[in-house]
Scaffold this active site. Structure first.
Site, PDB file in Angstrom:
ATOM      1  N   ASP A 197       0.840  -1.208   0.000  1.00 52.23           N
ATOM      2  CA  ASP A 197       0.000   0.000   0.000  1.00 52.23           C
ATOM      3  C   ASP A 197       0.874   1.257   0.000  1.00 52.23           C
ATOM      4  OD1 ASP A 197       0.844  -0.186   2.621  1.00 52.23           O
ATOM      5  OD2 ASP A 197      -1.139   0.070   3.514  1.00 52.23           O
ATOM      6  N   LYS A 233      -1.287  -9.389   3.016  1.00 55.07           N
ATOM      7  CA  LYS A 233      -0.532  -8.931   4.190  1.00 55.07           C
ATOM      8  C   LYS A 233      -1.395  -7.932   4.955  1.00 55.07           C
ATOM      9  CE  LYS A 233       3.220  -6.019   3.906  1.00 55.07           C
ATOM     10  NZ  LYS A 233       2.734  -4.811   4.614  1.00 55.07           N
ATOM     11  N   GLU A 250      -1.406  -5.399   8.714  1.00 57.46           N
ATOM     12  CA  GLU A 250      -0.560  -4.826   9.765  1.00 57.46           C
ATOM     13  C   GLU A 250      -1.161  -5.077  11.150  1.00 57.46           C
ATOM     14  OE1 GLU A 250       0.215  -0.671   8.979  1.00 57.46           O
ATOM     15  OE2 GLU A 250       1.044  -1.093   6.984  1.00 57.46           O
ATOM     16  N   GLU A 299       9.347  -3.959  10.465  1.00 58.21           N
ATOM     17  CA  GLU A 299       9.769  -2.683   9.876  1.00 58.21           C
ATOM     18  C   GLU A 299      10.307  -1.743  10.951  1.00 58.21           C
ATOM     19  OE1 GLU A 299       7.010  -0.998   7.107  1.00 58.21           O
ATOM     20  OE2 GLU A 299       8.144   0.872   6.922  1.00 58.21           O
TER      21      GLU A 299
HETATM   22  O1  KIV Z   1       3.702  -1.156   1.572  1.00 56.63           O
HETATM   23  C1  KIV Z   1       4.839  -1.642   1.538  1.00 56.63           C
HETATM   24  O2  KIV Z   1       5.608  -1.473   0.573  1.00 56.63           O
HETATM   25  C2  KIV Z   1       5.262  -2.455   2.675  1.00 56.63           C
HETATM   26  C3  KIV Z   1       6.703  -2.866   2.738  1.00 56.63           C
HETATM   27  C4  KIV Z   1       7.565  -1.704   2.972  1.00 56.63           C
HETATM   28  C5  KIV Z   1       6.912  -3.936   3.715  1.00 56.63           C
HETATM   29  O3  KIV Z   1       4.471  -2.736   3.521  1.00 56.63           O
END
Ligand code: KIV
Length: 261
Positions: free
Chosen positions: A46, A114, A116, A180
């Protein structure tokens, strides 16, 4: 040609001690080039919001935008595992919302999603629906306002929070966790405490793999970041080449005979 990568393959790489190379890409070209390079995992992040669409952060990014970019990336990926980020608001409200949006992303071409933070119920339900889930802890950009800016997380006493979250989502069934902007020693501790692989970005060398944004690796982003290594200055090459083109058009030096019909 290397074999197609799946989420179980990525999970198994930790056991074998094989480091996992991951890149964030946003469209057909960046996906195609990344896939050709042999990366194991391509993330439609994102971060498309701030890197490509010109937003200030990832917060405005919508499901429709993630679907659009996932479709483009999926046309360029043949070998790597294609993971798509669930944007802010697409998984937190309930297990039902999370599963529905994960299914939408898979229909657009994602092979995993993915999300968070520490959402074990959502993770379990998405996995139960047959979709592999990747976790993301530490400086999770969707919580930037909670953190008061983009800052290293998990320092001092706060280390235990990240360790506990990692154990929670590992047990819920994620196949990997992005860490991160956390101290390298904490990333080492997390990596040793959980069964799934850790994928670091600004989290040091002890993670099981690394992820970087395509534009940061190639020098296409304006600000150099401490956690990123610029392997080329493609942005400079673009500007010089485009200036050359402008000069040639203005001087009637392009097109030449060989470009004409
Ligand atoms: O959105 C993204 O690019 C990410 C990575 C930096 C892990 O979540």
């Amino acid at each position: 040609m290397l074999d197609k990568v799946s989420a179980p393959n990525v999970y198994a790489m930790k056991r074998r001690g094989d480091k996992i190379a991951c890149v964030t890409a946003y469209d057909y070209v960046t996906a195609f080039l990344s896939d050709r390079s042999g990366v194991d995992l391509i993330l439609v992040g994102d971060s498309v919001g701030n890197v490509v669409l010109g937003y200030e952060s990832t917060l405005p990014v919508t499901m429709d935008e993630m679907v659009y970019h996932t479709k483009a990336v999926s046309r360029g990926v043949h070998r790597a595992l294609l993971v798509t980020d669930m944007p802010l608001g697409s998984y937190e409200p309930s297990v039902e919302v999370a599963v529905q949006n994960a299914v939408t992303l898979v229909k657009a071409g994602a092979q995993a999603v993915k999300l968070e933070g520490d959402y074990p119920e959502q993770i379990k339900a998405i996995v139960k629906a047959g979709i592999p889930v990747m976790g993301h802890l530490g400086m999770t950009p969707q919580s930037v306002h909670n953190f008061g800016g983009f800052k290293v997380q998990g320092k001092g006493e706060k280390a235990n929070v990240i360790l506990n979250q990692a154990q929670s989502i590992d047990q819920a069934g994620v196949f990997a966790i992005v860490l991160e902007l956390i101290p390298a020693q904490l990333a080492n501790q997390v990596t040793n405490a959980i069964s799934c692989p850790t994928i670091g970005i600004g989290a040091g060398v002890f993670c099981d793999g690394q992820i970087q944004v395509f534009h940061d690796i190639l020098g296409l982003s304006s600000t150099p970041l401490k956690h990123a290594k610029r392997y080329a200055e493609v942005g400079d090459i673009c500007i010089t080449s485009l200036q050359h083109y402008v000069e040639e058009v203005r001087g009637s030096l392009f097109p030449k005979e060989e470009h004409s019909f």
